[in-house]
Write a protein that holds these residues in place. Structure first.
Motif, short mmCIF file in Angstrom:
data_model
loop_
_atom_site.label_atom_id
_atom_site.label_comp_id
_atom_site.label_asym_id
_atom_site.label_seq_id
_atom_site.Cartn_x
_atom_site.Cartn_y
_atom_site.Cartn_z
N ILE A 182 -10.47 -11.57 4.36
CA ILE A 182 -10.33 -10.15 4.03
C ILE A 182 -9.39 -9.99 2.83
O ILE A 182 -8.34 -10.64 2.77
N ARG A 183 -9.76 -9.14 1.88
CA ARG A 183 -8.87 -8.83 0.77
C ARG A 183 -7.60 -8.16 1.29
O ARG A 183 -7.64 -7.37 2.24
N THR A 184 -6.48 -8.44 0.63
CA THR A 184 -5.20 -7.95 1.13
C THR A 184 -4.40 -7.20 0.08
O THR A 184 -4.43 -7.53 -1.11
N VAL A 185 -3.66 -6.20 0.57
CA VAL A 185 -2.63 -5.53 -0.21
C VAL A 185 -1.31 -5.77 0.50
O VAL A 185 -1.16 -5.41 1.67
N TRP A 186 -0.38 -6.41 -0.20
CA TRP A 186 0.98 -6.51 0.35
C TRP A 186 1.72 -5.25 -0.06
O TRP A 186 1.97 -5.02 -1.24
N LEU A 187 2.05 -4.42 0.92
CA LEU A 187 2.76 -3.18 0.66
C LEU A 187 4.25 -3.47 0.68
O LEU A 187 4.88 -3.53 1.75
N ASN A 188 4.82 -3.64 -0.49
CA ASN A 188 6.22 -4.07 -0.62
C ASN A 188 7.10 -2.85 -0.89
O ASN A 188 7.65 -2.68 -1.99
N ARG A 189 7.25 -2.01 0.11
CA ARG A 189 8.03 -0.77 -0.04
C ARG A 189 9.50 -1.04 -0.33
O ARG A 189 10.17 -0.23 -0.98
N LEU A 190 10.02 -2.16 0.15
CA LEU A 190 11.46 -2.44 0.06
C LEU A 190 11.80 -3.38 -1.09
O LEU A 190 12.91 -3.88 -1.18
N ASN A 191 10.83 -3.64 -1.96
CA ASN A 191 11.05 -4.48 -3.14
C ASN A 191 11.60 -5.86 -2.76
O ASN A 191 12.56 -6.36 -3.36
N LYS A 192 10.97 -6.48 -1.78
CA LYS A 192 11.39 -7.80 -1.35
C LYS A 192 10.87 -8.86 -2.31
O LYS A 192 9.87 -8.65 -3.01
N LYS A 193 11.52 -10.00 -2.33
CA LYS A 193 11.03 -11.13 -3.10
C LYS A 193 9.80 -11.70 -2.40
O LYS A 193 9.79 -11.85 -1.17
N LYS A 194 8.78 -12.01 -3.18
CA LYS A 194 7.54 -12.52 -2.58
C LYS A 194 7.77 -13.90 -1.98
O LYS A 194 8.19 -14.82 -2.67
N PRO A 195 7.48 -14.05 -0.68
CA PRO A 195 7.66 -15.36 -0.04
C PRO A 195 6.55 -16.33 -0.46
O PRO A 195 5.55 -15.94 -1.05
N ASP A 196 6.75 -17.58 -0.11
CA ASP A 196 5.68 -18.57 -0.27
C ASP A 196 4.63 -18.32 0.79
O ASP A 196 4.91 -17.76 1.85
N GLY A 197 3.41 -18.74 0.50
CA GLY A 197 2.35 -18.56 1.49
C GLY A 197 1.10 -18.02 0.85
O GLY A 197 0.88 -18.18 -0.36
N ALA A 198 0.29 -17.36 1.66
CA ALA A 198 -0.97 -16.80 1.17
C ALA A 198 -0.71 -15.83 0.02
O ALA A 198 0.28 -15.10 0.01
N GLU A 199 -1.60 -15.85 -0.96
CA GLU A 199 -1.43 -14.99 -2.13
C GLU A 199 -2.16 -13.67 -1.89
O GLU A 199 -3.38 -13.66 -1.68
N PRO A 200 -1.46 -12.54 -1.91
CA PRO A 200 -2.15 -11.25 -1.72
C PRO A 200 -3.03 -10.95 -2.92
O PRO A 200 -2.73 -11.36 -4.05
N ASP A 201 -4.11 -10.22 -2.69
CA ASP A 201 -4.97 -9.82 -3.80
C ASP A 201 -4.28 -8.76 -4.66
O ASP A 201 -4.48 -8.71 -5.88
N PHE A 202 -3.46 -7.93 -4.02
CA PHE A 202 -2.73 -6.87 -4.74
C PHE A 202 -1.35 -6.72 -4.11
O PHE A 202 -1.16 -6.95 -2.92
N ILE A 203 -0.38 -6.34 -4.93
CA ILE A 203 0.95 -6.00 -4.46
C ILE A 203 1.25 -4.57 -4.90
O ILE A 203 1.14 -4.25 -6.08
N CYS A 204 1.60 -3.71 -3.94
CA CYS A 204 1.86 -2.30 -4.24
C CYS A 204 3.19 -1.87 -3.64
O CYS A 204 3.61 -2.39 -2.60
N ARG A 205 3.83 -0.91 -4.30
CA ARG A 205 5.12 -0.42 -3.83
C ARG A 205 4.99 0.74 -2.85
O ARG A 205 5.93 1.04 -2.11
N ASP A 206 3.86 1.42 -2.86
CA ASP A 206 3.64 2.55 -1.96
C ASP A 206 2.14 2.80 -1.83
O ASP A 206 1.33 2.13 -2.46
#
Length: 242
Positions: free
Chosen positions: A192-216
């Motif tokens: 499944i395609r993924t969006v990592w919703l990074n509301r708290l501006n965290k550093k991206k961990p190692d692991g699966a690569e999200p298709d998109f990274i969004c702040r909100d």
């Protein structure tokens, strides 16, 4: 591939996590502990206890989030020889799960995509998620929880059941969530395609690569609309993209 359905995590994605509650519970343990300790140490120990139980909780060994929270907290109180009752001090966390604060972009986002099948996939207990959605007037097409599947994300059971129940293939769906492990990792593992919703501006961990990274969710809206526009262009005769 055009998006035919939207899967959503709940806590940390549509409503606030319990990040403000945990330190208060740890403070209660610190104040009643028989030995010197810091709130940060208590929090880390509680999380370690919880995580170990969580990873081993599925199928016949499944325990609800409330059970896991209470048992891991009880072990933490024992570790620090604190004179407090786990049942009493964890109630603030349980209450939060039923009446969490909602993000301001949640209802507008859901309203914008009301013509799509929208599903909530949550690791929190069924009755708590249902209470929270009712509290905020959140309406979606389906809610699937860890209790339903006797399995927690990032295990595949919840994602696969959502696809099966709504006759969807993995490439027709986009999953949005704030947990890099449970949401990005779990959804990616089943295609499944993924969006990592990074509301708290965290550093991206190692692991699966999200298709998109969004702040909100406003940015998520733009991502989904962009996918739709690209799909339309590619489907039009005589059109091509570079």
């Amino acid at each position: 591939m055009k998006v035919k359905a939207i899967f959503l995590d709940f806590y940390g994605t549509l409503v606030h996590e319990d990040d403000d509650i945990i330190p208060n519970i740890c403070q209660e343990i610190k104040e009643n502990a028989s030995e010197s300790c810091e709130i940060s140490d208590i929090g880390r120990h509680w999380w370690k206890e919880f995580s170990t139980m969580f990873k081993n909780s599925y199928g016949e060994t499944f325990r609800s989030q409330r059970e896991l929270g209470l048992l891991s907290l009880t072990n933490t109180i024992t570790k620090y020889k604190a004179k407090c009752d786990a049942h009493s001090i964890i109630q603030s966390q349980f209450e939060h799960w039923r009446q969490p604060a909602i993000y301001e972009d949640t209802l507008p986002f859901l309203n914008e995509f009301k013509n799509y099948p929208v599903l909530i996939l949550s690791n929190i207990d069924s009755s708590d998620v249902l209470a929270a959605t009712q509290y905020h007037g959140i309406e979606v097409n389906d809610i699937i929880t860890s209790e339903d599947m006797k399995s927690y994300k990032p295990r595949p059971e919840m994602f696969l059941e959502a696809l099966r129940r709504h006759n969807l293939s993995a490439d027709e769906v986009i999953h949005i969530g704030d947990s890099f492990t449970s949401d990005v990792g779990g959804a990616s593992d089943v295609g499944i395609r993924t969006v990592w919703l990074n509301r708290l501006n965290k550093k991206k961990p190692d692991g699966a690569e999200p298709d998109f990274i969004c702040r909100d969710l406003w940015e998520v809206r733009d991502v989904i609309n962009g996918i739709e526009e690209d799909s339309i262009v590619k489907e039009e005769p005589g059109c091509f993209t570079i």
